[in-house]
Write a protein that holds these residues in place. Structure first.
Motif, PDB file in Angstrom:
ATOM      1  N   ILE A 123      -5.662  -1.970   5.203  1.00 22.25           N
ATOM      2  CA  ILE A 123      -5.828  -2.909   4.253  1.00 22.25           C
ATOM      3  C   ILE A 123      -4.806  -2.792   3.286  1.00 22.25           C
ATOM      4  CG2 ILE A 123      -7.294  -3.671   1.881  1.00 22.25           C
ATOM      5  CD1 ILE A 123      -8.933  -3.809   4.514  1.00 22.25           C
ATOM      6  N   ARG A 124      -4.045  -4.055   2.904  1.00 17.71           N
ATOM      7  CA  ARG A 124      -2.762  -4.091   2.135  1.00 17.71           C
ATOM      8  C   ARG A 124      -2.904  -3.713   0.789  1.00 17.71           C
ATOM      9  NH1 ARG A 124       1.378  -7.119   4.338  1.00 17.71           N
ATOM     10  NH2 ARG A 124       0.798  -8.327   6.064  1.00 17.71           N
ATOM     11  N   ASP A 125      -1.883  -2.993   0.127  1.00 22.54           N
ATOM     12  CA  ASP A 125      -2.068  -2.583  -1.154  1.00 22.54           C
ATOM     13  C   ASP A 125      -2.268  -3.824  -2.047  1.00 22.54           C
ATOM     14  OD1 ASP A 125      -1.604   0.007  -0.387  1.00 22.54           O
ATOM     15  OD2 ASP A 125       0.556   0.025  -0.865  1.00 22.54           O
ATOM     16  N   ASN A 126      -1.621  -4.985  -1.766  1.00 21.53           N
ATOM     17  CA  ASN A 126      -1.493  -6.169  -2.573  1.00 21.53           C
ATOM     18  C   ASN A 126      -2.402  -7.212  -2.347  1.00 21.53           C
ATOM     19  OD1 ASN A 126      -0.278  -6.961  -0.063  1.00 21.53           O
ATOM     20  ND2 ASN A 126       1.520  -7.908  -1.165  1.00 21.53           N
ATOM     21  N   ALA A 127      -3.520  -6.753  -1.570  1.00 22.23           N
ATOM     22  CA  ALA A 127      -4.540  -7.550  -0.965  1.00 22.23           C
ATOM     23  C   ALA A 127      -5.340  -8.258  -2.229  1.00 22.23           C
ATOM     24  CB  ALA A 127      -5.670  -6.920  -0.017  1.00 22.23           C
ATOM     25  N   SER A 128      -5.059  -7.605  -3.153  1.00 19.49           N
ATOM     26  CA  SER A 128      -5.711  -8.097  -4.593  1.00 19.49           C
ATOM     27  C   SER A 128      -5.058  -7.268  -5.823  1.00 19.49           C
ATOM     28  CB  SER A 128      -7.171  -7.923  -4.856  1.00 19.49           C
ATOM     29  OG  SER A 128      -7.760  -6.627  -5.008  1.00 19.49           O
ATOM     30  N   PRO A 129      -4.762  -7.893  -6.876  1.00 18.53           N
ATOM     31  CA  PRO A 129      -4.113  -7.270  -7.880  1.00 18.53           C
ATOM     32  C   PRO A 129      -4.777  -6.169  -8.440  1.00 18.53           C
ATOM     33  CG  PRO A 129      -4.331  -9.718  -8.418  1.00 18.53           C
ATOM     34  CD  PRO A 129      -5.093  -9.044  -7.187  1.00 18.53           C
ATOM     35  N   ALA A 130      -6.001  -6.065  -8.399  1.00 22.20           N
ATOM     36  CA  ALA A 130      -7.009  -4.854  -8.959  1.00 22.20           C
ATOM     37  C   ALA A 130      -6.572  -3.470  -7.777  1.00 22.20           C
ATOM     38  CB  ALA A 130      -8.476  -5.437  -8.947  1.00 22.20           C
ATOM     39  N   LEU A 131      -6.716  -3.878  -6.681  1.00 24.11           N
ATOM     40  CA  LEU A 131      -6.545  -2.991  -5.629  1.00 24.11           C
ATOM     41  C   LEU A 131      -4.950  -2.582  -5.815  1.00 24.11           C
ATOM     42  CD1 LEU A 131      -7.699  -1.433  -3.235  1.00 24.11           C
ATOM     43  CD2 LEU A 131      -6.699  -3.280  -1.678  1.00 24.11           C
ATOM     44  N   LEU A 132      -4.149  -3.437  -6.052  1.00 16.89           N
ATOM     45  CA  LEU A 132      -2.664  -2.763  -6.288  1.00 16.89           C
ATOM     46  C   LEU A 132      -2.403  -1.700  -7.517  1.00 16.89           C
ATOM     47  CD1 LEU A 132       0.121  -3.202  -5.196  1.00 16.89           C
ATOM     48  CD2 LEU A 132       0.425  -4.790  -6.692  1.00 16.89           C
ATOM     49  N   GLU A 133      -3.354  -2.195  -8.256  1.00 14.71           N
ATOM     50  CA  GLU A 133      -3.359  -1.171  -9.551  1.00 14.71           C
ATOM     51  C   GLU A 133      -3.960   0.072  -9.490  1.00 14.71           C
ATOM     52  OE1 GLU A 133      -2.142   0.414 -12.804  1.00 14.71           O
ATOM     53  OE2 GLU A 133      -1.587  -1.546 -12.143  1.00 14.71           O
ATOM     54  N   ILE A 134      -5.088  -0.041  -8.690  1.00 15.35           N
ATOM     55  CA  ILE A 134      -5.649   1.048  -8.484  1.00 15.35           C
ATOM     56  C   ILE A 134      -5.147   2.258  -7.262  1.00 15.35           C
ATOM     57  CG2 ILE A 134      -7.825   2.138  -6.902  1.00 15.35           C
ATOM     58  CD1 ILE A 134      -9.387  -0.380  -7.711  1.00 15.35           C
ATOM     59  N   ARG A 135      -4.154   1.676  -6.441  1.00 15.52           N
ATOM     60  CA  ARG A 135      -3.379   2.299  -5.384  1.00 15.52           C
ATOM     61  C   ARG A 135      -2.548   2.959  -5.926  1.00 15.52           C
ATOM     62  NH1 ARG A 135      -4.030  -0.431   0.576  1.00 15.52           N
ATOM     63  NH2 ARG A 135      -6.385   0.387   0.795  1.00 15.52           N
ATOM     64  N   LYS A 136      -1.657   2.248  -7.317  1.00 14.46           N
ATOM     65  CA  LYS A 136      -0.756   2.668  -7.897  1.00 14.46           C
ATOM     66  C   LYS A 136      -1.013   3.933  -8.907  1.00 14.46           C
ATOM     67  CE  LYS A 136       2.285  -1.275  -8.408  1.00 14.46           C
ATOM     68  NZ  LYS A 136       2.872  -2.282  -9.444  1.00 14.46           N
ATOM     69  N   SER A 137      -2.246   3.772  -9.548  1.00 13.09           N
ATOM     70  CA  SER A 137      -2.908   5.043 -10.273  1.00 13.09           C
ATOM     71  C   SER A 137      -2.849   5.935  -9.336  1.00 13.09           C
ATOM     72  CB  SER A 137      -4.255   4.624 -10.837  1.00 13.09           C
ATOM     73  OG  SER A 137      -3.865   3.502 -11.749  1.00 13.09           O
ATOM     74  N   LEU A 138      -3.766   5.895  -7.932  1.00 15.15           N
ATOM     75  CA  LEU A 138      -3.900   7.198  -7.113  1.00 15.15           C
ATOM     76  C   LEU A 138      -2.353   7.656  -6.783  1.00 15.15           C
ATOM     77  CD1 LEU A 138      -6.468   5.627  -4.524  1.00 15.15           C
ATOM     78  CD2 LEU A 138      -6.727   7.860  -5.965  1.00 15.15           C
ATOM     79  N   SER A 139      -1.701   6.934  -6.383  1.00 18.49           N
ATOM     80  CA  SER A 139      -0.072   7.362  -6.091  1.00 18.49           C
ATOM     81  C   SER A 139       0.277   8.242  -7.290  1.00 18.49           C
ATOM     82  CB  SER A 139       0.891   6.280  -5.903  1.00 18.49           C
ATOM     83  OG  SER A 139       1.875   6.754  -5.313  1.00 18.49           O
ATOM     84  N   ARG A 140       0.304   7.843  -8.436  1.00 16.04           N
ATOM     85  CA  ARG A 140       0.749   8.592  -9.602  1.00 16.04           C
ATOM     86  C   ARG A 140      -0.064   9.972  -9.515  1.00 16.04           C
ATOM     87  NH1 ARG A 140       0.987   3.251 -12.039  1.00 16.04           N
ATOM     88  NH2 ARG A 140      -1.116   3.827 -12.944  1.00 16.04           N
ATOM     89  N   MET A 141      -1.206   9.709  -9.585  1.00 16.48           N
ATOM     90  CA  MET A 141      -2.129  10.953  -9.543  1.00 16.48           C
ATOM     91  C   MET A 141      -1.686  12.159  -8.554  1.00 16.48           C
ATOM     92  SD  MET A 141      -4.567  11.929 -11.752  1.00 16.48           S
ATOM     93  CE  MET A 141      -5.401  10.260 -12.418  1.00 16.48           C
ATOM     94  N   HIS A 142      -1.730  11.666  -7.325  1.00 11.22           N
ATOM     95  CA  HIS A 142      -1.316  12.566  -6.349  1.00 11.22           C
ATOM     96  C   HIS A 142       0.116  13.265  -6.628  1.00 11.22           C
ATOM     97  CE1 HIS A 142      -4.390  12.011  -3.498  1.00 11.22           C
ATOM     98  NE2 HIS A 142      -4.454  10.748  -3.542  1.00 11.22           N
ATOM     99  N   HIS A 143       0.987  12.298  -7.026  1.00 10.62           N
ATOM    100  CA  HIS A 143       2.258  12.896  -7.629  1.00 10.62           C
ATOM    101  C   HIS A 143       2.186  14.021  -8.749  1.00 10.62           C
ATOM    102  CE1 HIS A 143       6.821  13.054  -7.837  1.00 10.62           C
ATOM    103  NE2 HIS A 143       6.545  12.644  -9.269  1.00 10.62           N
TER     104      HIS A 143
END
Length: 407
Positions: A123-143
């Motif tokens: 599933i693409r990160d940018n499949a929807s704006p909401a999914l993109l934001e969620i995955r960005k937040s997840l990436s920041r959290m893992h970092h």
């Protein structure tokens, strides 16, 4: 070969419909010529998705990413095959052009799948704006977690709770610090695992553990958004389900024709001239299985010229043992059966062939202890069936009729 193509192979059957056979043989001959003369026919894999497509007929259902990937592969294969044939000269491939002339390609299907899936089927990160934001937040959290556990390990080394060479380990999906079990109370955190000997404990620092709850919430939000996207796309696909099913079935038809054409190329098979009568004149006929077997041994098969017509309706073959009489008989039976199943046969294209309503064969020893049949009795039983059912449109082949008795 895909499942739809295999189904057509399984359903292959003997026919005495001359028009149907002529059309099928002409299509196969054109496909054989296509493969030999035009480079690059797209022979991609495809999948039988009838069950999955039936499932999303119900509103609120969806296809998982793996199924969408299979659908993309299958519909792309269909589109590529139809487009390839459409791009060939119609004058040279008129039958194939007639076969595809009413085929529909809906670009929105592939475009819609590509909007959701990347090239690897994720599933693409940018499949929807909401999914993109969620995955960005997840990436920041893992970092953030990586930084915190690295800091915790450095502090543990400073406090001499672990040795200087200690590295972060992974246990049950958690980044943890290995520490002697005797010191585990001195490091604030949650014990995730311990070694088999019990001497080492694996601890996730408390600040990292607390962040895990936030990650779990984000992962659930990600899952909900993906499901929403897939349901939405299933709603878009639903009106196209009949088209998708038909397209994959048609791809099976092309797959079947391609398989027959490849078999013809391998065996040197051609389309003879079909006559509307019960006769044949085969020039340089070869038994395909024997030819392939000899080819592996780097040996050449000796072809035969065989003919039957209204004036010479019976052919009697005699000769010494191991002289090839049974092989010739089997060649006639196999080639006629192949022809009436819509397969090209290994003869010269100047050969002529007829269509028979029935084909009777009595070859081999059918003796049966269970049914109290000797070799000769089984021959007589077969001849009885032949006499009961044969007519002027019958081809019959009898091998060693006198075998098993004193002639």
């Amino acid at each position: 070969m895909g499942e739809a193509g295999k189904t057509q192979v399984i359903n292959l059957k003997f026919s005495n419909d001359r028009d149907l056979l002529d059309a099928e043989l002409a299509l196969t001959e054109e496909f054989r010529t296509l493969l030999l003369s035009v480079f690059g026919y797209p022979s991609s894999e495809y999948f039988d998705l009838d069950e999955e497509l039936n499932y999303i007929l119900i509103p609120g259902t969806f296809l998982i990413a793996e199924t969408l990937m299979r659908l993309r592969i299958s519909y792309s294969a269909y589109s590529s095959s139809v487009t390839f044939i459409a791009g060939t000269p119609e004058s040279a491939f008129s039958k194939l052009h007639m076969l595809i002339h009413d085929r529909i390609i809906e670009p929105a299907i592939i475009k819609g799948i590509n909007r959701i899936l990347d090239n690897e089927g994720h599933i693409r990160d940018n499949a929807s704006p909401a999914l993109l934001e969620i995955r960005k937040s997840l990436s920041r959290m893992h970092h953030t977690i990586e930084k915190k556990i690295a800091h915790a390990l450095t502090q543990a080394k400073t406090d001499k709770l672990v040795s200087p060479e200690t590295e972060i380990a992974i246990r049950e999906g958690h980044a943890v610090i290995p520490i002697l079990s005797a010191n585990k109370r001195k490091l604030s955190g949650v014990i995730i695992d311990e070694s088999a000997s019990g001497q080492t404990s694996y601890i996730e620092p408390i600040e990292v553990f607390e962040l895990r709850n936030s990650i779990r919430e984000l992962e659930l939000a990600e899952k909900r958004e993906i499901v929403r996207l897939l349901i939405e796309f299933a709603d878009e696909l639903r009106p196209h389900i009949p088209l998708l099913k038909d397209s994959i079935n048609f791809l099976g038809r092309l797959d079947f024709l391609r398989a027959k054409a490849l078999l013809a190329i391998e065996t040197g098979a051609m389309k003879p001239l079909l006559r509307n009568q019960q006769s044949f004149n085969w020039i340089q006929a070869r038994h395909p299985l024997l030819m392939l077997s000899l080819k592996k041994q780097k040996r050449e098969i000796i072809p035969s010229d065989i003919s039957l017509d209204e004036n010479n309706r019976i052919l009697i073959i005699s000769g010494p043992n191991a002289g090839g009489k049974s092989v010739l008989l089997k060649t006639v039976g196999l080639l006629q059966y192949m022809l009436q199943c819509g397969l090209l046969i290994p003869v010269l294209d100047t050969s002529e062939a007829g269509i028979f309503d029935n084909l009777f064969i009595d070859i081999g020893d059918q003796q049966s202890i269970e049914n109290d049949l000797s070799t000769y009795s089984s021959h007589l039983l077969n001849i009885k069936n032949l006499l009961n059912f044969a007519d002027k449109s019958t081809l019959f082949l009898i091998d060693e009729f006198g075998a098993g008795t004193e002639p």
